[in-house]
Design a protein around this motif. Structure first.
Motif, PDB file in Angstrom:
ATOM      1  N   TYR A   1      -1.880 -32.533  33.571  1.00  0.00           N
ATOM      2  CA  TYR A   1      -2.543 -33.833  33.570  1.00  0.00           C
ATOM      3  C   TYR A   1      -3.909 -33.678  32.913  1.00  0.00           C
ATOM      4  N   THR A   2      -4.271 -34.645  32.054  1.00  0.00           N
ATOM      5  CA  THR A   2      -5.566 -34.636  31.380  1.00  0.00           C
ATOM      6  C   THR A   2      -6.531 -35.550  32.126  1.00  0.00           C
ATOM      7  N   MET A   3      -7.652 -34.992  32.541  1.00  0.00           N
ATOM      8  CA  MET A   3      -8.629 -35.727  33.344  1.00  0.00           C
ATOM      9  C   MET A   3      -9.280 -36.848  32.527  1.00  0.00           C
ATOM     10  N   THR A   4      -9.566 -37.962  33.208  1.00  0.00           N
ATOM     11  CA  THR A   4     -10.191 -39.107  32.549  1.00  0.00           C
ATOM     12  C   THR A   4     -11.527 -39.435  33.220  1.00  0.00           C
ATOM     13  N   GLY A   5     -12.254 -40.340  32.584  1.00  0.00           N
ATOM     14  CA  GLY A   5     -13.567 -40.715  33.094  1.00  0.00           C
ATOM     15  C   GLY A   5     -13.533 -41.537  34.366  1.00  0.00           C
ATOM     16  N   THR A   6     -12.352 -41.927  34.822  1.00  0.00           N
ATOM     17  CA  THR A   6     -12.250 -42.705  36.060  1.00  0.00           C
ATOM     18  C   THR A   6     -11.696 -41.894  37.223  1.00  0.00           C
ATOM     19  N   ASP A   7     -11.287 -40.655  36.961  1.00  0.00           N
ATOM     20  CA  ASP A   7     -10.764 -39.812  38.046  1.00  0.00           C
ATOM     21  C   ASP A   7     -11.872 -39.424  39.016  1.00  0.00           C
ATOM     22  N   THR A   8     -11.491 -39.198  40.248  1.00  0.00           N
ATOM     23  CA  THR A   8     -12.447 -38.853  41.299  1.00  0.00           C
ATOM     24  C   THR A   8     -13.000 -37.449  41.094  1.00  0.00           C
ATOM     25  N   GLU A   9     -14.312 -37.314  41.203  1.00  0.00           N
ATOM     26  CA  GLU A   9     -14.933 -35.997  41.076  1.00  0.00           C
ATOM     27  C   GLU A   9     -14.669 -35.155  42.328  1.00  0.00           C
ATOM     28  N   GLY A  10     -14.779 -33.848  42.149  1.00  0.00           N
ATOM     29  CA  GLY A  10     -14.632 -32.934  43.282  1.00  0.00           C
ATOM     30  C   GLY A  10     -13.435 -32.025  43.116  1.00  0.00           C
ATOM     31  N   ALA A  11     -13.056 -31.364  44.207  1.00  0.00           N
ATOM     32  CA  ALA A  11     -11.918 -30.447  44.195  1.00  0.00           C
ATOM     33  C   ALA A  11     -10.651 -31.199  43.805  1.00  0.00           C
ATOM     34  N   ILE A  12      -9.910 -30.655  42.855  1.00  0.00           N
ATOM     35  CA  ILE A  12      -8.709 -31.326  42.367  1.00  0.00           C
ATOM     36  C   ILE A  12      -7.544 -31.052  43.308  1.00  0.00           C
ATOM     37  N   SER A  13      -6.957 -32.126  43.790  1.00  0.00           N
ATOM     38  CA  SER A  13      -5.801 -32.032  44.684  1.00  0.00           C
ATOM     39  C   SER A  13      -4.520 -32.291  43.898  1.00  0.00           C
ATOM     40  N   PHE A  14      -3.409 -31.936  44.491  1.00  0.00           N
ATOM     41  CA  PHE A  14      -2.118 -32.145  43.828  1.00  0.00           C
ATOM     42  C   PHE A  14      -1.016 -32.280  44.863  1.00  0.00           C
ATOM     43  N   THR A  15       0.109 -32.803  44.414  1.00  0.00           N
ATOM     44  CA  THR A  15       1.343 -32.809  45.211  1.00  0.00           C
ATOM     45  C   THR A  15       2.498 -32.369  44.319  1.00  0.00           C
ATOM     46  N   LEU A  16       3.451 -31.659  44.919  1.00  0.00           N
ATOM     47  CA  LEU A  16       4.689 -31.269  44.235  1.00  0.00           C
ATOM     48  C   LEU A  16       5.861 -31.666  45.123  1.00  0.00           C
ATOM     49  N   ASP A  17       6.846 -32.335  44.534  1.00  0.00           N
ATOM     50  CA  ASP A  17       8.057 -32.724  45.273  1.00  0.00           C
ATOM     51  C   ASP A  17       9.285 -32.318  44.480  1.00  0.00           C
ATOM     52  N   PHE A  18      10.272 -31.778  45.173  1.00  0.00           N
ATOM     53  CA  PHE A  18      11.520 -31.389  44.512  1.00  0.00           C
ATOM     54  C   PHE A  18      12.622 -31.190  45.556  1.00  0.00           C
ATOM     55  N   SER A  19      13.840 -31.213  45.061  1.00  0.00           N
ATOM     56  CA  SER A  19      15.015 -31.001  45.929  1.00  0.00           C
ATOM     57  C   SER A  19      15.929 -29.991  45.273  1.00  0.00           C
ATOM     58  N   ASP A  20      16.661 -29.214  46.108  1.00  0.00           N
ATOM     59  CA  ASP A  20      17.602 -28.257  45.544  1.00  0.00           C
ATOM     60  C   ASP A  20      18.873 -28.971  45.083  1.00  0.00           C
ATOM     61  N   GLU A  21      19.756 -28.218  44.501  1.00  0.00           N
ATOM     62  CA  GLU A  21      20.956 -28.789  43.901  1.00  0.00           C
ATOM     63  C   GLU A  21      21.800 -29.573  44.904  1.00  0.00           C
ATOM     64  N   ALA A  22      21.724 -29.181  46.183  1.00  0.00           N
ATOM     65  CA  ALA A  22      22.489 -29.862  47.230  1.00  0.00           C
ATOM     66  C   ALA A  22      21.792 -31.113  47.735  1.00  0.00           C
ATOM     67  N   GLY A  23      20.560 -31.338  47.279  1.00  0.00           N
ATOM     68  CA  GLY A  23      19.823 -32.528  47.694  1.00  0.00           C
ATOM     69  C   GLY A  23      18.862 -32.298  48.836  1.00  0.00           C
TER      70      GLY A  23
END
Length: 205
Positions: free
Chosen positions: A58-80
C-alpha cells in the motif's frame, strides 16, 4: 512469518508516497488470495515468488493517519477454514508514518561583536535554532548568501549555523537560510526569519 517495511531509505519510517510492504508466509494451501489492509486501507496482495509467500502493498497518502502503521491479514485454507485475523508481526519490524514537515521552533541570530546586533569584517555570525523532530541529516544553512557551518549545539534538537564575515560580503541586515528534513524525508519550509527580536547588521566600512 509476518514482517513490515517501508521503501523509505529508513525502512522503519514512511512519508506520503512511500510504499509499505507486509511480507507473510502461510502454512497451508489457500482457498483464494488473502486480503489485507494497511492503515485501514485496502492493500494489494500477491504471491511473492511462489506460494506460500505473499506480500501486501500500500502506498501512503497525505490523508492517512500518522503514527505506527497497523494492518490486518485475512485468509482461508483450501477447505474453507478461516484463519484468525493477523494483526501483528512475528519479528521486531515496524513502520511509523509521518506526513508532517518539521519546523524550527526557536531561531535567533547574533554576532560575536561586543555589540551582538552588529558585525564588522572578521566577526562571526551565529544563527541558533531548535527543531521539533528527528532529522534525516545535519541541516544546511547560508548566512549572507554564503555557506555556513552547521553543528549540533550540545545535543539534538539544538543547532548552530556559523559564518565569519569578510570584506566582500554585502553590507546591511544579515540574512540567512536554513534547510532540513525529518527522518522520514519530509522537507521543512525554508527558514529565513528569527522567532525573536534578534538581528545583525553588517558594516565593513
Amino acid at each position: 512469518t509476518v514482517s513490515i517495511a517501508s521503501n523509505n531509505a529508513t525502512t522503519t519510517v514512511a512519508k506520503t508516497g512511500d510504499e509499505i510492504t507486509l511480507s507473510f508466509t502461510v502454512d497451508d494451501d489457500m482457498l483464494t488470495t488473502p486480503t489485507a489492509t494497511i492503515q485501514s486501507q485496502t492493500a494489494t496482495v500477491a504471491v511473492a515468488g511462489a506460494h506460500p509467500n505473499y506480500t501486501a502493498k500500500y502506498t501512503m497518502t497525505g490523508t492517512d493517519t500518522e503514527g505506527a502503521i497497523s494492518f490486518t491479514l485475512d485468509f482461508s485454507d483450501e477447505a474453507g477454514n478461516a484463519a484468525t485475523q493477523v494483526t501483528a508481526v512475528t519479528d521486531a519490524s515496524s513502520v511509523t508514518f509521518d506526513r508532517s514537515a518539521p519546523t524550527a521552533t526557536a531561531v535567533s541570530i547574533a554576532s560575536n561583536n561586543a555589540t551582538t546586533s552588529v558585525a564588522k569584517s572578521g566577526d562571526e555570525i551565529t544563527v541558533s535554532f531548535t527543531v521539533d523532530d528527528t532529522l534525516l541529516a545535519t541541516p544546511t544553512a547560508t548566512i549572507q548568501s554564503q555557506t555556513a557551518t552547521v553543528a549540533v549545539d550540545g545535543a539534538h534538537p539544538n543547532y548552530t549555523a556559523k559564518y565569519t564575515m569578510n570584506g566582500t560580503d554585502t553590507e546591511g541586515a544579515v540574512a540567512f537560510t536554513i534547510d532540513f528534513s525529518d527522518e522520514a524525508g519530509n522537507a521543512a519550509t525554508q527558514v529565513t526569519a528569527v522567532t525573536d527580536a534578534t538581528s545583525v547588521t553588517y558594516d565593513r566600512t
